[in-house]
Design a protein around this motif. Structure first.
Motif, PDB file in Angstrom:
ATOM      1  N   ALA A  31      -2.890   5.328   5.361  1.00 42.55           N
ATOM      2  CA  ALA A  31      -2.445   4.365   4.349  1.00 42.55           C
ATOM      3  C   ALA A  31      -3.622   3.887   3.514  1.00 42.55           C
ATOM      4  N   SER A  32      -3.350   3.620   2.253  1.00 39.91           N
ATOM      5  CA  SER A  32      -4.328   3.037   1.340  1.00 39.91           C
ATOM      6  C   SER A  32      -3.720   1.783   0.724  1.00 39.91           C
ATOM      7  N   GLU A  33      -4.432   0.664   0.809  1.00 35.69           N
ATOM      8  CA  GLU A  33      -3.896  -0.597   0.307  1.00 35.69           C
ATOM      9  C   GLU A  33      -3.878  -0.648  -1.216  1.00 35.69           C
ATOM     10  N   HIS A  34      -2.893  -1.382  -1.739  1.00 39.54           N
ATOM     11  CA  HIS A  34      -2.846  -1.650  -3.170  1.00 39.54           C
ATOM     12  C   HIS A  34      -3.674  -2.891  -3.497  1.00 39.54           C
ATOM     13  N   ALA A  35      -3.928  -3.057  -4.766  1.00 39.13           N
ATOM     14  CA  ALA A  35      -4.737  -4.196  -5.199  1.00 39.13           C
ATOM     15  C   ALA A  35      -4.027  -5.522  -4.977  1.00 39.13           C
ATOM     16  N   GLY A  36      -2.708  -5.484  -4.829  1.00 38.46           N
ATOM     17  CA  GLY A  36      -1.961  -6.713  -4.607  1.00 38.46           C
ATOM     18  C   GLY A  36      -0.982  -6.997  -5.727  1.00 38.46           C
ATOM     19  N   ILE A  37      -0.277  -8.108  -5.585  1.00 37.14           N
ATOM     20  CA  ILE A  37       0.724  -8.526  -6.568  1.00 37.14           C
ATOM     21  C   ILE A  37       0.103  -9.541  -7.517  1.00 37.14           C
ATOM     22  N   GLY A  91       0.826  -1.198   0.000  1.00 40.36           N
ATOM     23  CA  GLY A  91       0.000   0.000   0.000  1.00 40.36           C
ATOM     24  C   GLY A  91       0.857   1.242   0.000  1.00 40.36           C
ATOM     25  N   THR A  92       0.202   2.392  -0.053  1.00 44.99           N
ATOM     26  CA  THR A  92       0.891   3.689  -0.012  1.00 44.99           C
ATOM     27  C   THR A  92       0.483   4.413   1.261  1.00 44.99           C
ATOM     28  N   ARG A  93       1.472   4.983   1.955  1.00 44.97           N
ATOM     29  CA  ARG A  93       1.242   5.706   3.201  1.00 44.97           C
ATOM     30  C   ARG A  93       1.682   7.154   3.029  1.00 44.97           C
ATOM     31  N   ALA A  94       0.896   8.066   3.577  1.00 47.03           N
ATOM     32  CA  ALA A  94       1.248   9.480   3.621  1.00 47.03           C
ATOM     33  C   ALA A  94       1.364   9.902   5.078  1.00 47.03           C
ATOM     34  N   VAL A  95       2.435  10.630   5.388  1.00 47.29           N
ATOM     35  CA  VAL A  95       2.698  11.074   6.748  1.00 47.29           C
ATOM     36  C   VAL A  95       2.922  12.571   6.736  1.00 47.29           C
ATOM     37  N   LEU A  96       2.300  13.272   7.664  1.00 46.17           N
ATOM     38  CA  LEU A  96       2.536  14.698   7.859  1.00 46.17           C
ATOM     39  C   LEU A  96       3.284  14.899   9.164  1.00 46.17           C
ATOM     40  N   ILE A  97       4.403  15.634   9.110  1.00 45.55           N
ATOM     41  CA  ILE A  97       5.156  15.957  10.319  1.00 45.55           C
ATOM     42  C   ILE A  97       5.300  17.470  10.422  1.00 45.55           C
ATOM     43  N   ASP A  98       5.528  17.936  11.649  1.00 43.70           N
ATOM     44  CA  ASP A  98       5.768  19.361  11.813  1.00 43.70           C
ATOM     45  C   ASP A  98       7.278  19.611  11.816  1.00 43.70           C
ATOM     46  N   SER A 112      26.393   2.568  12.560  1.00 45.20           N
ATOM     47  CA  SER A 112      24.940   2.586  12.772  1.00 45.20           C
ATOM     48  C   SER A 112      24.287   1.649  11.766  1.00 45.20           C
ATOM     49  N   VAL A 113      23.391   0.797  12.261  1.00 43.44           N
ATOM     50  CA  VAL A 113      22.794  -0.268  11.451  1.00 43.44           C
ATOM     51  C   VAL A 113      21.297  -0.321  11.748  1.00 43.44           C
ATOM     52  N   SER A 114      20.516  -0.597  10.713  1.00 43.27           N
ATOM     53  CA  SER A 114      19.086  -0.833  10.899  1.00 43.27           C
ATOM     54  C   SER A 114      18.730  -2.223  10.395  1.00 43.27           C
ATOM     55  N   ALA A 115      17.730  -2.813  11.031  1.00 42.81           N
ATOM     56  CA  ALA A 115      17.143  -4.075  10.572  1.00 42.81           C
ATOM     57  C   ALA A 115      15.652  -3.815  10.395  1.00 42.81           C
ATOM     58  N   THR A 116      15.209  -3.835   9.166  1.00 49.93           N
ATOM     59  CA  THR A 116      13.839  -3.448   8.844  1.00 49.93           C
ATOM     60  C   THR A 116      13.106  -4.624   8.221  1.00 49.93           C
ATOM     61  N   ILE A 117      11.939  -4.934   8.764  1.00 46.77           N
ATOM     62  CA  ILE A 117      11.112  -6.008   8.214  1.00 46.77           C
ATOM     63  C   ILE A 117       9.841  -5.393   7.656  1.00 46.77           C
ATOM     64  N   GLY A 118       9.766  -5.348   6.325  1.00 49.39           N
ATOM     65  CA  GLY A 118       8.540  -5.009   5.635  1.00 49.39           C
ATOM     66  C   GLY A 118       8.125  -6.240   4.854  1.00 49.39           C
ATOM     67  N   THR A 119       7.648  -6.056   3.630  1.00 49.50           N
ATOM     68  CA  THR A 119       7.400  -7.226   2.786  1.00 49.50           C
ATOM     69  C   THR A 119       8.694  -8.004   2.609  1.00 49.50           C
ATOM     70  N   SER A 120       9.760  -7.263   2.282  1.00 51.29           N
ATOM     71  CA  SER A 120      11.101  -7.840   2.309  1.00 51.29           C
ATOM     72  C   SER A 120      11.755  -7.443   3.622  1.00 51.29           C
ATOM     73  N   ALA A 132       6.043 -11.238 -10.543  1.00 55.34           N
ATOM     74  CA  ALA A 132       5.422 -10.293  -9.609  1.00 55.34           C
ATOM     75  C   ALA A 132       5.231  -8.953 -10.317  1.00 55.34           C
ATOM     76  N   GLU A 133       3.979  -8.571 -10.529  1.00 54.59           N
ATOM     77  CA  GLU A 133       3.667  -7.338 -11.249  1.00 54.59           C
ATOM     78  C   GLU A 133       2.613  -6.534 -10.490  1.00 54.59           C
ATOM     79  N   GLN A 134       2.655  -5.211 -10.667  1.00 55.48           N
ATOM     80  CA  GLN A 134       1.619  -4.328 -10.146  1.00 55.48           C
ATOM     81  C   GLN A 134       1.301  -3.255 -11.177  1.00 55.48           C
ATOM     82  N   GLU A 135       0.123  -2.657 -11.029  1.00 54.17           N
ATOM     83  CA  GLU A 135      -0.316  -1.601 -11.937  1.00 54.17           C
ATOM     84  C   GLU A 135       0.088  -0.234 -11.388  1.00 54.17           C
ATOM     85  N   PRO A 136       0.906   0.527 -12.111  1.00 57.10           N
ATOM     86  CA  PRO A 136       1.289   1.861 -11.648  1.00 57.10           C
ATOM     87  C   PRO A 136       0.097   2.766 -11.364  1.00 57.10           C
ATOM     88  N   GLU A 137      -0.967   2.634 -12.127  1.00 56.68           N
ATOM     89  CA  GLU A 137      -2.137   3.466 -11.895  1.00 56.68           C
ATOM     90  C   GLU A 137      -2.723   3.208 -10.501  1.00 56.68           C
TER      91      GLU A 137
END
Length: 490
Positions: free
Chosen positions: A28-34, A11-18, A254-262, A42-47
């Motif tokens: 956040a708004s979910e995407h249609a999927g893969i 999905g796509t997320r928008a964040v507002l910070i001061d 400095s190191v990060s370990a991030t778990i998203g889809t990947s 693995a494909e997605q529609e840019p639109e």
């Protein structure tokens, strides 16, 4: 207000910070999927990304009641490596082949033979892998020449959304590093690689550093999003580069370990660090004048989503995590190899396949869920093992993504890495980092380093608890991949 937009896989997320770095809204708004018509595709529609971006922006603005004119600047981030092909009029020619697509190994082999493995790493700091943008273009040339002949512009996912917002074709250095067309050490397109691959340089967008203002919201973009025409838009970064900014991963050690889809283990460096075997990626950092090295697990959060969707459709992630907590560390020998879409680090094997190993009649759902959480952490530990081999320092580890939100997965990571891990106050990851890059671009902060120093704060540190158990389990985990290759007859 500063707006960060993260065009992810799910999905796509928008964040507002001061200006103090406080998150004021997140939507956040979910995407249609893969779409995966064949194994490894693995494909997605840019639109669909553009639709989700509009919804996310509107949702974040509605939460705060701000108007477009109150947003000073916009930064973008998103899933890396996706190949968006546009014609001369800017129209999408076909669904985008995204980062998880594994169909292009024959094109990788062709490119490696043509340029040479060592020369390719010398030119781009990376080997040819199916995940990278260039190999996807080569697949389209071979299998869909009628589409290839119409290409006029090539973008990555978040850069397509920016194009729809601004009408400008642009890409940042960090994102471009994942195309296999960038001279990473010198931060410029590689004419030698493009010529060898048969890709016209005219297809490639202008390059910018992450915080540079590269475009402004167009009249059409304003009408579609509610943002004000003329609002500055920073180049931003791919998800890992922006996520590193949002977590303050800028200095060596400095190191990060991030778990998203990947899943990604990311270490900042002051100079390009090349792995001669190509097991780690070396990219430009989103911060000017810096680089980073990272290892990637293709099926990290994807593993947990796959398990839920296949075996526990009615369960939430919180419910699954609660059940997993009922199982002991090490899962009584049950293990998960998370190779649902092949594997990058350290195996560079698009044909790798996932497996549960060591099932007995005493194992129940709690063991299976915990085995998934532990298996993903083991796969990320593979990158820490390579860091030690190459002398990449690890002085502190910060967690991000979905793997940082659940207490059990946080503890599992501390135990597997054998190192205390930090949680941050802001958990918006890439979108937060994109907003910081935008703020730097309009001089809210004088540098990316200053932006991170002013806004990134540690909320909690988690110490290892079962490190010895996990060390023994990791040693067993390392034997799974060779056994799977042997079973597959490879």
């Amino acid at each position: 207000m500063l707006l960060g937009i993260d065009v992810g896989t799910g999905g796509t997320r928008a964040v507002l910070i001061d200006r103090a770095g406080k998150v004021k809204a997140s939507f956040a708004s979910e995407h249609a999927g893969i779409r995966s018509e064949h194994i490894g595709w693995a494909e997605q529609e840019p639109e669909d990304w553009w639709r989700a971006a509009r919804e996310a922006i509107a949702g974040a603005m509605a939460q705060t009641g701000v108007t477009g004119s109150e947003i000073e600047a916009v930064g973008l981030t998103g899933q890396m490596h996706g190949c968006v092909m546009l014609d001369a009029d800017g129209a999408v020619l076909r669904p985008a082949l995204i980062w998880a697509d594994q169909r292009t190994q024959p094109q990788c082999d062709w490119l490696t033979e043509k340029i040479g493995f060592e020369r390719l790493i010398e030119l781009t700091c990376n080997p040819a892998l199916p995940n990278f943008t260039l190999t996807k273009l080569l697949w389209v040339r071979e299998h869909q020449p009628e589409i290839f002949a119409k290409i006029a512009h090539v973008l990555c996912p978040k850069d397509y959304v920016r194009y729809r917002m601004t009408g400008e074709f642009a890409m940042d250095m960090q994102e471009a590093s994942g195309t296999l067309l960038l001279d990473v050490a010198n931060r410029r397109w590689s004419a030698e690689v493009a010529e060898a691959a048969g890709i016209p340089m005219s297809w490639l967008p202008r390059l910018f550093e992450g915080p540079e203002i590269c475009a402004r919201i167009s009249a059409a973009g304003a009408g579609a999003t509610g943002l004000a025409a003329g609002t500055p838009v920073a180049a931003g970064a791919g998800d890992q580069g922006a996520g590193a900014v949002g977590m303050g991963i800028l200095a060596p050690g400095s190191v990060s370990a991030t778990i998203g889809t990947s899943g990604v283990v990311f270490a900042a460096t002051d100079a390009p660090t090349k792995d001669r075997l190509g097991r780690l990626h070396t990219f430009c950092h989103a911060a000017p004048g810096r680089w980073h090295v990272m290892g990637v697990t293709n099926g990290a959060g994807l593993s947990l989503r796959y398990f839920r969707d296949t075996f526990a459709k009615e369960s939430s992630y919180d419910e699954l995590s609660a059940r997993a907590a009922e199982a002991p560390a090490g899962c009584n020998g049950l293990m998960w190899a998370p190779y649902l879409f092949g594997e990058r680090t350290p195996h560079l094997d698009p044909e790798a396949r996932a497996a549960f190993v060591g099932i007995t009649a005493s194992h129940g759902q709690p063991h299976f869920v915990r085995a998934v959480l532990e298996g993903v952490a083991f796969s990320l530990q593979d990158t820490f093992t390579l860091f030690a081999e190459l002398g990449v320092p690890v002085r502190g580890i910060r967690l991000g993504g979905g793997g940082a939100r659940g207490p059990l997965w946080r503890q599992i990571q501390a135990d597997v890495y054998g190192h205390p891990v930090d949680l941050l106050e802001a958990e918006e990851g890439g979108a937060f980092g994109a907003a910081l890059l935008a703020g730097t671009g309009v001089k809210v902060w004088e540098s990316v380093e200053a932006a991170c120093a002013a806004t990134v704060r540690v909320a909690e540190t988690i110490a290892p608890r079962d490190a010895d158990v996990m060390k023994d389990a990791y040693a067993r985990y390392r034997r799974i991949y060779p056994a799977l290759r042997e079973i597959a007859g490879r």
